[in-house]
Write a protein that holds these residues in place. Structure first.
Motif, PDB file in Angstrom:
ATOM      1  N   ASN A  31      -1.569   6.872   4.596  1.00  0.00           N
ATOM      2  CA  ASN A  31      -1.570   6.054   5.851  1.00  0.00           C
ATOM      3  C   ASN A  31      -2.920   5.851   6.471  1.00  0.00           C
ATOM      4  OD1 ASN A  31       1.075   5.716   5.668  1.00  0.00           O
ATOM      5  ND2 ASN A  31       1.551   7.645   6.873  1.00  0.00           N
ATOM      6  N   VAL A  40      -4.771   3.552   4.038  1.00  0.00           N
ATOM      7  CA  VAL A  40      -4.140   1.812   4.399  1.00  0.00           C
ATOM      8  C   VAL A  40      -4.982   1.279   5.534  1.00  0.00           C
ATOM      9  CG1 VAL A  40      -2.366   0.614   5.172  1.00  0.00           C
ATOM     10  CG2 VAL A  40      -2.156   2.608   3.282  1.00  0.00           C
ATOM     11  N   ILE A  41      -4.898   2.359   6.672  1.00  0.00           N
ATOM     12  CA  ILE A  41      -5.827   1.712   7.847  1.00  0.00           C
ATOM     13  C   ILE A  41      -7.154   1.442   7.665  1.00  0.00           C
ATOM     14  CG2 ILE A  41      -6.428   2.033  10.344  1.00  0.00           C
ATOM     15  CD1 ILE A  41      -3.596   3.673  10.406  1.00  0.00           C
ATOM     16  N   LYS A  42      -7.900   2.565   7.146  1.00  0.00           N
ATOM     17  CA  LYS A  42      -9.526   2.522   6.953  1.00  0.00           C
ATOM     18  C   LYS A  42      -9.985   1.294   6.157  1.00  0.00           C
ATOM     19  CE  LYS A  42     -13.477   5.444   5.738  1.00  0.00           C
ATOM     20  NZ  LYS A  42     -13.645   6.763   5.437  1.00  0.00           N
ATOM     21  N   TYR A  43      -8.955   0.986   4.840  1.00  0.00           N
ATOM     22  CA  TYR A  43      -9.409  -0.010   3.979  1.00  0.00           C
ATOM     23  C   TYR A  43      -8.577  -1.059   3.934  1.00  0.00           C
ATOM     24  CZ  TYR A  43     -12.533   3.871   2.465  1.00  0.00           C
ATOM     25  OH  TYR A  43     -13.331   4.636   2.263  1.00  0.00           O
ATOM     26  N   SER A  44      -8.082  -1.442   5.044  1.00  0.00           N
ATOM     27  CA  SER A  44      -7.014  -2.599   5.220  1.00  0.00           C
ATOM     28  C   SER A  44      -7.226  -3.918   4.535  1.00  0.00           C
ATOM     29  CB  SER A  44      -6.770  -2.910   6.792  1.00  0.00           C
ATOM     30  OG  SER A  44      -7.909  -3.223   7.291  1.00  0.00           O
ATOM     31  N   ASN A  45      -8.499  -4.256   4.505  1.00  0.00           N
ATOM     32  CA  ASN A  45      -9.123  -5.693   3.889  1.00  0.00           C
ATOM     33  C   ASN A  45      -9.578  -5.513   2.581  1.00  0.00           C
ATOM     34  OD1 ASN A  45      -8.381  -7.138   6.290  1.00  0.00           O
ATOM     35  ND2 ASN A  45     -10.475  -6.207   7.099  1.00  0.00           N
ATOM     36  N   ASN A  89      -4.026  -6.587  -0.601  1.00  0.00           N
ATOM     37  CA  ASN A  89      -4.974  -5.727  -0.161  1.00  0.00           C
ATOM     38  C   ASN A  89      -4.158  -4.627   0.654  1.00  0.00           C
ATOM     39  OD1 ASN A  89      -4.039  -6.725   2.502  1.00  0.00           O
ATOM     40  ND2 ASN A  89      -5.795  -8.135   2.669  1.00  0.00           N
ATOM     41  N   TYR A  90      -5.067  -3.598   1.293  1.00  0.00           N
ATOM     42  CA  TYR A  90      -4.212  -2.379   1.709  1.00  0.00           C
ATOM     43  C   TYR A  90      -3.365  -2.745   3.040  1.00  0.00           C
ATOM     44  CZ  TYR A  90      -5.742   1.047  -1.453  1.00  0.00           C
ATOM     45  OH  TYR A  90      -6.121   1.990  -2.514  1.00  0.00           O
ATOM     46  N   LYS A  91      -3.770  -3.794   3.604  1.00  0.00           N
ATOM     47  CA  LYS A  91      -3.005  -4.173   4.730  1.00  0.00           C
ATOM     48  C   LYS A  91      -1.581  -4.691   4.371  1.00  0.00           C
ATOM     49  CE  LYS A  91      -3.026  -7.397   8.792  1.00  0.00           C
ATOM     50  NZ  LYS A  91      -3.615  -8.160   9.495  1.00  0.00           N
ATOM     51  N   ASP A  92      -1.642  -5.549   3.301  1.00  0.00           N
ATOM     52  CA  ASP A  92      -0.533  -6.045   2.673  1.00  0.00           C
ATOM     53  C   ASP A  92       0.636  -4.884   2.086  1.00  0.00           C
ATOM     54  OD1 ASP A  92      -1.283  -8.706   3.002  1.00  0.00           O
ATOM     55  OD2 ASP A  92      -2.360  -8.719   1.003  1.00  0.00           O
ATOM     56  N   GLY A 147       0.606  -2.067   3.308  1.00  0.00           N
ATOM     57  CA  GLY A 147       1.193  -1.415   4.563  1.00  0.00           C
ATOM     58  C   GLY A 147       2.271  -2.016   4.954  1.00  0.00           C
TER      59      GLY A 147
END
Length: 939
Positions: free
Chosen positions: A12, A15-20, A37-40, A42
């Motif tokens: 988790n 996912v926040i740190k490397y969201s883009n 990407n990690y935001k997607d 999540g």
């Protein structure tokens, strides 16, 4: 053992740190690229959590192939504390154990598996969940909360089983590996491993806990290694690759060189199989690190790791965190030096073999792997089930592959077909054309003939342009075994015995020069090659063509040209009945056969037992190398010794019973002291001994023949040589001692008969022009009766330069020794008959012949008893016959459980008038069988 899941907290955060940053890159069959990407990732995981929010702590089956949503699905399930397993489509019964099944673009019959509710998790991509009616009833909540995933073993360490893996077990593995391998958000990891195989969790969790990109490729593209190479190393530029060695070696040498020297690959992790020696010959750049990694699913996933140093022997390396190794011997005791089975233990990294398994800590799991340990360094040897005995010699398939690689520098796989006792070598070759492949295999065979140990030599060499792999990327040995069966069936289409022989001769021997006048051994043959040749010849001509050992003695000791002529004239009878296998006793006119006792010699008993009736002793040897002296009445063991090689010849016992002498396949004649139970002396010849020795001059001397073509005379007490003469052919038939004339009659395999006096002087020779294995008999003092294999029976006058007095031609092959009573000669033959010839003046005639159940090489034992004459013999199929001489018919037939090549020896029971006889069998036993007459049984 904590029930918390440290992995999901780290994921988790990533996912926040490397969201883009790109999380997943997916190539479909048409090379269309999709990315998340990690935001997607999540956001999709949140949708999955929302859809399954009411089903926390349930057991989830994932019925899907690798796809772009797997990272999101796993994150969602881990957040709900739902352990998961990837379902195997071939094992649909396991579906019934699921609480929830998540599918993607899969046809799923939910009614059959009692899943009564469907939830659309991501409706536009048909990601659906099916809920079982009773999921809450089945699970133990406390147990489920501490489980991360469930995986089935590959079956390489035993029968496939389900492994329940705790959160900390995989977390400890991931944390340790990402540190040692220096994995970061800058890396690109190929999601290569089959998702039902637990190393796939390493690829998945390494990416999700570091922010690395996960590269997913459709299955059809995965199987096309040329396109895969372009995607991974030229388009996708991965930095982390985990593979089974067999999968990695699917690439060509040029492609592997590019991967190791020109690609961006940072870490190459090879595990699941022995590290490939071919990589050690290649050059790599300093930026690529290669690791040998080791582990078992029962302690998921990896247990040790070693970075490959091209200058030292490859070991299993250092253990990973929370793991300890123990090497245990066959008694289960830990050892610090030597060879044994590796066991993997831990007090923190815990996996369960089932939900109800009770464990104690530390928990050790057996690996099924044989290793060696010295100074703390552990070297992998092979799977324990890859070590076995063949032809009495210990074989290690892994070691053979290494030895072959040293000789030919080609990747190879050795497979053992236990039911056929065959070693099959598969070699990876670049040739596509079948004829070129065969030529390459012929060249390899020649190379191996000159460099490989006899016991390692393969029965069959097959080239493969591509090594077949299992779904987990390992060599598919079961497929290779099936492939060999097809090849063997094709070979069985050879038209006749001569074609089969010629084919095998070319197959097993190098053909660099004219071989017509050369013997099998002169062309480079060996004892192991002989066994392989013999086994395959027997299989290809079918079992009902039962052949005695003497047949093969001839073809391996004579030139190719002579053997071709021998086989052309040999009677291969295909009309015989199938051998009986059922053990039974038949009664006839108050006669009965019973087994008094039997003795297990741990190997085939082809030799004929020797009796010293006055001392109540018998002696016998076997192919297990065991030699024993027994009490005649009880079968009790009096003396037993294991000699260096097989024993096929009969022994002789002195009248005193104090000395037993026997020849051995190791080329030695052994004299054994029965009183002190030890070897008195040993005399070595240049080849094996199959000839029965004979005493002369009141037992002061012993005479015997050897396969080294010499006849020897030794002093009985010391074993010193008195004389030695060359007869130019191996000797197997027993020497006939003519005591009244101080003469010996000796026949050799090439058909030459020799008359030798007790001083070792050859007085007369005659060549009958046909092989002789049958031992002769004496008739009326002056006449010697001898049988050749293919030309029938001859009568020679030893008082008149071995003049041929008469010959009786028979259309069969004779390997049986001859016996006589009155004016009659008895023998058995390869056509499955017992023959009786009547001698009249200077001629003979057939008196009678009796049909047996199969071919025979056993001699006929004869005994006059209570005004009757009994004949006893055996056929190769294991049947024993008692024959009434006057009625010319079989009284009793008794079947043992295996083949018989031994001959019976009759004696009279002391306690009653009943007869008993001894006979060896290929079920490894010597039997003492009693003939009960009118119900009078020995006490």
């Amino acid at each position: 053992m904590s029930q918390k899941n440290p992995l999901i907290n780290e994921i988790n955060g990533v996912v926040i740190k490397y969201s883009n940053k790109r999380a997943v890159i997916c190539y479909d069959n048409d090379l269309v690229i999709k990315e998340l990407n990690y935001k997607d990732v999540g956001m999709i995981s949140q949708r999955i959590q929302s859809g399954l929010d009411l089903f926390k702590n349930c057991f989830v089956g994932l019925y899907m192939d690798q796809n772009i949503f797997i990272p999101s699905i796993i994150i969602g399930l881990q957040s709900l504390q739902c352990p998961f397993t990837f379902l195997n489509a071939t094992n649909t019964e396991s579906f019934k154990n699921m609480d929830v099944i998540v599918t993607l673009n899969k046809e799923f019959d939910n009614s059959y598996y009692l899943f009564n509710k469907k939830i659309d998790l991501i409706w536009d991509y048909k990601l659906n969940a099916y809920i079982s009616k009773d999921f809450r009833v089945r699970n133990k909540r406390g147990f489920i909360e501490k489980i991360n995933y469930v995986v089935e073993t590959s079956g390489t360490t035993g029968p496939s089983k389900q492994i329940w893996v705790e959160h900390y077990c995989i977390y400890s593995n991931i944390r340790d590996l990402r540190t040692k391998l220096n994995i970061s958000h800058e890396d690109a990891i190929y999601y290569q491993t089959n998702i039902t195989f637990d190393p796939s969790m390493i690829e998945l969790y390494l990416s999700l806990t570091t922010g690395a990109s996960l590269l997913i490729i459709s299955n059809p593209l995965k199987r096309d290694f040329s396109k895969l190479f372009q995607i991974l190393f030229k388009t996708g530029s991965i930095t982390f690759l985990q593979m089974c060695p067999s999968t990695f070696l699917q690439w060509s040498q040029e492609e592997i060189n590019y991967i190791l020297n020109k690609s961006r690959l940072k870490v190459l992790l090879l595990g699941g199989e022995d590290f490939p020696k071919s990589l050690l010959t290649m050059v790599k750049n300093k930026n690529t690190k290669i690791f040998n990694i080791y582990g078992i699913t029962e302690v998921s996933c990896w247990a040790s790791i070693e970075e490959i140093n091209f200058d030292r022997e490859i070991s299993l390396g250092e253990t990973l965190n929370d793991i300890s190794f123990e090497v245990r011997n066959e008694n289960g005791i830990k050892i610090d030096e030597g060879e044994g089975e590796l066991c993997i233990g831990s007090s923190k990294r815990i996996c369960y073999l089932n939900k109800d398994e009770k464990i104690s800590l530390p928990l050790f799991r057996r690996t099924g792997d044989l290793v060696s340990i010295k100074n703390g360094k552990i070297i992998y040897k092979c799977r324990l089930d890859s070590v076995f005995k063949r032809f009495g010699i210990k074989i290690n398939l892994n070691q053979i592959e290494k030895e072959i690689f040293k000789l030919i520098n080609l990747e190879n796989i050795m497979v053992y077909l236990e039911e056929k006792s065959k070693l099959i070598l598969f070699v990876k070759l670049n040739e596509i054309d079948e004829s070129l492949m065969e030529k390459s295999c012929d060249k390899i065979r020649v190379q191996l003939l000159h460099g490989l140990k006899q016991e390692y030599f393969p029965d069959l060499i097959k080239g493969l342009s591509k090594i077949p792999l299992t779904k987990n990327g390992k060599v598919d040995k079961e497929y290779l075994k099936k492939f060999v069966d097809v090849v063997i069936k094709k070979n069985k289409n050879l038209s006749n015995e001569l074609d089969i022989f010629k084919t095998l001769w070319v197959k097993y021997l190098p053909q660099n020069y004219d071989f017509n006048d050369k013997t099998f051994y002169e062309l480079g043959g060996s004892s192991i090659l002989r066994l392989q040749f013999t086994n395959e010849f027997k299989q290809l001509i079918h079992k009902k063509n039962q052949l005695p050992t003497q047949f093969f003695d001839y073809i391996f000791s004579n030139s190719y040209g002579k053997v071709i002529n021998f086989i052309e004239n040999h009677q291969f009878d295909k009309s015989l009945k199938n051998p009986m296998k059922k053990l039974k006793t038949l009664h006839h006119n108050y006669h009965q056969l019973i087994i008094k006792w039997s003795y297990d010699l741990k190997g085939c008993v082809d030799s004929t037992p020797c009796i010293n009736k006055s001392k109540n002793l018998i002696s016998i040897g076997s192919f297990s190398n065991n030699f024993a002296t027994l009490n005649l009445t009880t079968g009790k063991e009096l003396f037993k010794i294991s000699l260096p090689n097989a024993l096929e010849s009969s022994s002789i016992i002195t009248n005193s019973g104090n000395l037993v002498i026997i020849g051995c396949y190791d080329g030695c004649l052994y004299s054994m002291d029965m009183e002190n139970k030890k070897i008195l002396w040993c005399f070595r010849t240049e080849d094996k001994i199959k000839n029965k020795p004979v005493f002369i001059r009141n037992e002061e001397m012993v005479v015997f023949g050897s396969y080294d073509k010499h006849l020897y005379c030794l002093e009985t007490k010391s074993g010193d040589v008195i004389w030695k003469i060359l007869l130019k052919s191996p000797i197997t038939a027993d020497c006939l001692c003519l005591k009244e004339f101080n003469l010996l009659f000796i026949a050799t395999i090439n058909g030459k008969c020799n008359l030798v006096d007790f001083n070792g002087i050859i007085l007369k020779q005659i060549n009958l022009g046909n092989p002789i294995f049958s031992s002769p008999c004496l008739f009326n003092l002056n006449q010697i009766i001898i049988a050749t294999v293919q030309e029938g029976i001859y009568c020679l006058n030893h008082r008149n330069d071995l003049e041929i007095l008469w010959a009786h031609k028979l259309n069969t092959n004779i390997y049986s020794s001859l016996t006589t009573i009155k004016n009659l000669i008895f023998f058995t033959s390869h056509d499955g008959f017992l023959y009786s010839l009547e001698i009249m003046n200077n001629s003979s005639r057939l008196k009678f012949k009796i049909q047996l159940d199969s071919p025979s090489s056993s001699s006929v034992a004869i005994k006059e008893h209570l005004n009757e004459i009994y004949l006893i013999t055996a056929s190769i199929d294991g049947a024993i016959y008692v024959i009434d001489f006057y009625q010319e018919s079989i009284l009793i037939k008794y079947s043992l459980k295996a083949e018989i090549f031994s001959s019976p020896i009759i004696y009279q029971c002391k306690e009653t008038n009943n007869l008993s006889f001894l006979i060896g069998c290929r079920d490894n036993k010597l039997y003492c069988i009693e003939l009960i007459i009118n119900g009078q049984k020995c006490n």
